[in-house]
Motif scaffolding. Structure first.
Motif, short mmCIF file in Angstrom:
data_model
loop_
_atom_site.label_atom_id
_atom_site.label_comp_id
_atom_site.label_asym_id
_atom_site.label_seq_id
_atom_site.Cartn_x
_atom_site.Cartn_y
_atom_site.Cartn_z
N ARG A 135 -11.26 0.82 8.09
CA ARG A 135 -12.21 0.60 7.02
C ARG A 135 -11.49 -0.46 6.08
NH1 ARG A 135 -10.10 2.88 2.37
NH2 ARG A 135 -8.28 4.21 3.03
N LEU B 259 0.91 -1.09 -0.13
CA LEU B 259 0.17 0.07 0.11
C LEU B 259 0.76 1.34 0.26
CD1 LEU B 259 -2.71 -1.10 2.80
CD2 LEU B 259 -2.78 -1.39 0.26
N GLY B 260 0.22 2.44 -0.13
CA GLY B 260 0.99 3.80 -0.39
C GLY B 260 1.61 3.88 0.82
N ASP B 261 1.16 3.63 1.98
CA ASP B 261 2.01 3.93 3.26
C ASP B 261 2.69 2.66 3.69
OD1 ASP B 261 -0.47 2.45 3.98
OD2 ASP B 261 -0.90 3.76 5.58
N ALA C 14 -0.66 0.05 -6.57
CA ALA C 14 -1.57 0.89 -7.37
C ALA C 14 -2.10 2.12 -6.95
CB ALA C 14 -2.79 -0.15 -7.47
N GLU C 15 -2.05 2.87 -7.82
CA GLU C 15 -2.64 4.24 -7.56
C GLU C 15 -4.21 4.23 -8.01
OE1 GLU C 15 -0.56 6.89 -10.11
OE2 GLU C 15 1.43 6.43 -9.20
N VAL C 16 -4.84 4.21 -6.74
CA VAL C 16 -6.19 4.11 -7.52
C VAL C 16 -7.46 5.01 -6.73
CG1 VAL C 16 -6.27 1.60 -7.38
CG2 VAL C 16 -6.66 2.67 -5.09
N LEU D 22 2.60 11.16 -2.22
CA LEU D 22 2.37 9.79 -2.00
C LEU D 22 2.62 8.93 -3.30
CD1 LEU D 22 2.18 8.48 0.64
CD2 LEU D 22 -0.28 7.99 0.25
N PHE D 23 2.03 9.66 -4.31
CA PHE D 23 2.14 9.01 -5.76
C PHE D 23 3.73 8.85 -6.22
CE2 PHE D 23 -2.49 9.30 -7.60
CZ PHE D 23 -2.91 8.50 -6.57
N HIS E 33 -8.28 14.24 -0.46
CA HIS E 33 -6.71 14.42 0.15
C HIS E 33 -6.23 15.71 -0.51
CE1 HIS E 33 -6.63 10.58 1.83
NE2 HIS E 33 -6.81 10.03 0.66
N GLU F 199 -8.69 5.00 -3.03
CA GLU F 199 -7.82 5.37 -1.84
C GLU F 199 -7.55 7.11 -2.04
OE1 GLU F 199 -7.07 3.85 0.61
OE2 GLU F 199 -8.35 2.37 -0.29
N ALA F 200 -7.47 7.37 -3.17
CA ALA F 200 -7.29 8.68 -3.36
C ALA F 200 -8.40 9.95 -3.13
CB ALA F 200 -6.58 9.06 -4.75
N GLY G 177 -3.21 0.48 7.89
CA GLY G 177 -3.44 1.09 9.21
C GLY G 177 -4.84 1.83 9.30
N GLU G 178 -5.70 1.59 8.40
CA GLU G 178 -6.94 2.07 8.60
C GLU G 178 -8.08 0.81 8.79
OE1 GLU G 178 -6.34 6.38 7.04
OE2 GLU G 178 -7.90 5.25 5.80
C1 DLZ Z 1 -3.48 8.04 1.14
C2 DLZ Z 1 -3.34 7.18 -0.19
C3 DLZ Z 1 -3.79 7.68 -1.51
C4 DLZ Z 1 -4.03 9.18 -1.53
N1 DLZ Z 1 -3.61 7.06 -2.63
C5 DLZ Z 1 -3.43 5.71 -2.58
C6 DLZ Z 1 -3.14 4.82 -3.57
O1 DLZ Z 1 -3.65 5.13 -4.65
N2 DLZ Z 1 -2.82 3.49 -3.48
C7 DLZ Z 1 -2.57 3.12 -2.22
O2 DLZ Z 1 -2.10 1.79 -2.27
N3 DLZ Z 1 -2.75 3.78 -1.04
C8 DLZ Z 1 -2.89 4.95 -1.11
N4 DLZ Z 1 -3.01 5.93 0.20
C9 DLZ Z 1 -2.71 5.31 1.32
C10 DLZ Z 1 -3.96 4.39 1.57
O3 DLZ Z 1 -5.23 5.05 1.76
C11 DLZ Z 1 -3.57 3.70 3.16
O4 DLZ Z 1 -2.73 2.74 2.93
C12 DLZ Z 1 -4.60 3.30 4.00
O5 DLZ Z 1 -5.28 4.48 4.03
C13 DLZ Z 1 -4.36 2.47 5.24
O6 DLZ Z 1 -3.31 3.24 6.18
#
Ligand code: DLZ
Ligand code: FAD
Ligand code: SF4
Length: 513
Positions: free
Chosen positions: A109, A9-11, A33-35, A52-53, A44, A38-39, A106-107
């Motif tokens: 949901r 994941l992005g984090d 994946a940038e999706v 993050l991207f 945001h 999540e974005a 980390g979240e």
């Molecule tokens: C915050 C974020 C954003 C803006 N975009 C992505 C994304 O495109 N792909 C991805 O894997 N993670 C992204 N994140 C981070 C996730 O939202 C984060 O992993 C979850 O909120 C869990 O903490």
């Protein structure tokens, strides 16, 4: 034999996570994946998405260079599936995937959603614990078990003893657990903090900035002057520069605020720690080493380390302990909608204007701005917890719900009724005036308590204490404040009530304040 699909994941941009180190390079697929899901689950800040991207793209390149098979989905790829689940589904349908492995998100949901994936995909899904924290969720739960209240300070001492950080022969270094008495100085005009470390955007970052401009143009925040580190090497440079240039004065000026100066002596490391480019352990080790080397005083080093092994670990444990209730707690039954100026910064209250403008420009504001200006105002004005939570989650580049929600619901709004904080963090204008030079640049008068031109924090503070006596008088930590209230003349209280109500009515109507 098929492969293991490993989702990052992005984090989770940490090369030492088992999801990566366990991979068989010739066989397994790493998916990033940038999706849209999540974005945009909250809108945001533009800089947060760009950061993050770009960090994700750089991390994927490093993994590829290291010989991993990385399947990276860009946001504007016509085949983008829009969500993490659908990206995983697409790969499962086209590859021979034996199982899926992912580090726990980390979240809440996303965790709840991932717990359904195995039955939705028909492939085993292993959720690995996130080992980047000092304490596991189970360790926190064990500590929390049977305690009536959870307090950071006690957790912190436990962590100090357990890790041996800043400990000498079983006792806290220097004899005390906490040196905050030395950490409350305001910053004189003669002090000029070192400028923040800035990086010129490379081609990947420039591409991402154009993408964000095009795809997320209606999101909050400014994109220009993007200067964050976007890879581990850059993040390490920010860390090293913090240790050398800022840490020695971090403690004394930790609570200070200055007009048009967002960065001060703070570390600016939360973006990098939270997305995984830096580990909290290496950050803490470097700070401790600076103290041992005589390069930074104990009050700074202890204060800084407490933020990480104390607060950061505590809020993470607290989040998982109290979710999902934390999302809907509303102790004061606060309902007021967020005023428009939270988005555009147009208010005559200079402290709020400064903090919102800093946030808009940089997706950053430091702790005291978040707590004692924006947070204090949100609580005093009874802004809706759900709206305040969403705002904090989307405006800061370091915001993920596990860290944002306890700080907002528990720390600033007291919406959990005191599970996190022993009393509400409320203050009148005099606190802001003591810790900043904001009031010197404000149309309101901080010394005026009520009436035309008086600082709104002054009457809002007493109005709040007046309105919530039923809930707050019984709190022993509020006894002193209510003693002062009880000594106030009835006309004075009436004036505060009236001014407060007038202000809140204007706020509800979105009139200029
Ligand atoms: C915050 C974020 C954003 C803006 N975009 C992505 C994304 O495109 N792909 C991805 O894997 N993670 C992204 N994140 C981070 C996730 O939202 C984060 O992993 C979850 O909120 C869990 O903490
Ligand atoms: P520094 O002041 O240099 O502190 C060092 C580090 O300590 C930070 O990088 C961070 O990792 C950690 N830290 C400090 N305070 C906290 C705290 N209260 N909780 C958790 N970690 C802490 N921090 C986030 O990382 N993400 C958030 O979404 C977030 N939301 C917040 C919302 C509110 C209402 C408040 C009051 C605080 C919030 N914080 C959040 C905590 C803190 O404000 C930021 O961590 C800090 O401002 C980040 O800047 P810095 O790296 O320069 O921090
Ligand atoms: Fe903020 Fe009041 Fe100071 Fe103005 S006078 S900056 S509103 S605290």
């Amino acid at each position: 034999m098929g492969c293991t699909l490993r989702l990052i994941l992005g984090d989770q941009l940490t090369a030492t996570l088992p999801v990566i180190t366990d991979a068989v390079k010739t066989r397994d697929i790493l998916l990033m994946a940038e999706v849209k899901e999540e974005a945009t689950y909250v809108k945001h800040h533009k800089k947060k998405i760009a950061f993050l991207f770009s960090a994700m793209r750089h991390f994927a390149e490093e993994l590829k260079d290291d010989g991993f098979k990385v399947n990276y989905r860009k946001y504007d790829d016509p085949d983008n599936q829009g969500s993490l689940l659908n990206e995983v589904k697409a790969l499962v349908s086209t590859h021979d995937v034996d199982n899926i492995v992912v580090t726990e998100p980390g979240e809440y949901r996303l965790l709840k959603s991932m717990q359904q994936w195995e039955s939705q995909l028909g492939v085993p899904v292993d959720l690995l614990p996130d080992e980047r924290f000092y304490a596991s969720k189970a360790r926190f739960a064990e500590w929390a078990e049977g305690r009536k209240t959870l307090r950071m300070e006690f957790w912190y001492r436990e962590m100090r003893k357990e890790t041996g950080i800043l400990m000498e022969n079983g006792a806290p270094a220097g004899g005390d657990w906490n040196y905050d008495a030395k950490n409350r100085e305001s910053m004189p005009a003669s002090v000029t903090p070192p400028p923040p470390v800035k990086f010129e955007p490379d081609e990947i970052t420039r591409d991402v900035i154009s993408l964000v401009e095009k795809e997320f143009g209606d999101h909050f925040g400014e994109l220009d002057d993007f200067h964050y580190a976007i890879d581990r090497a850059g993040a390490l440079e920010v860390l090293n520069r913090f240790i050398d240039e800022r840490l020695p004065d971090f403690g004394r000026y930790q609570d200070a605020m200055r007009h048009n100066m967002p960065w001060l002596f703070h570390s600016h490391l939360s973006f990098y720690i939270n997305c995984g480019l830096l580990s909290p352990r290496e950050v803490v080790q470097q700070a401790e080493a600076a103290w041992h080397a005589g390069e930074a005083p104990l009050n700074s080093v202890e204060g800084f380390i407490r933020q990480i092994i104390g607060w950061r670990e505590f809020v993470r444990g607290f989040y998982w302990h109290y979710m999902p209730g934390l999302q809907t707690d509303n102790y004061f039954n606060a309902k007021r909608t967020l005023p428009d100026f939270f988005w555009d910064g147009y208010t005559n209250m200079n402290c709020l204007r400064q903090c919102i403008t800093d946030t808009k420009k940089h997706a950053y504001a430091h702790h005291i701005q978040r707590l004692m200006v924006l947070g204090n105002f949100s609580l005093l004005c009874e802004l809706s917890p759900a709206e305040v939570q969403e705002w904090y989650l989307l405006v800061y580049a370091d915001a993920y719900e596990w860290v944002e929600l306890p700080n907002v619901s528990g720390m600033i709004l007291f919406a959990d009724g005191g599970n996190l904080a022993s009393k509400p963090y409320v203050a009148s204008g005099s606190y802001i005036n003591k810790m900043s030079d904001y009031c010197k640049h404000c149309g309101y008068s901080v010394s005026k308590k009520s009436g035309e031109g008086a600082c709104p924090f002054n009457y809002l503070y007493w109005r709040f204490l007046d309105a919530h006596q039923d809930k707050l008088r019984k709190n022993p930590r509020m006894a002193l404040v209510y003693k002062s209230y009880d000594r106030m003349a009835e006309e004075k209280i009436a004036a505060m009530r009236e001014d407060g109500q007038r202000f809140l009515t204007k706020l509800s109507k979105n009139e200029e304040v």
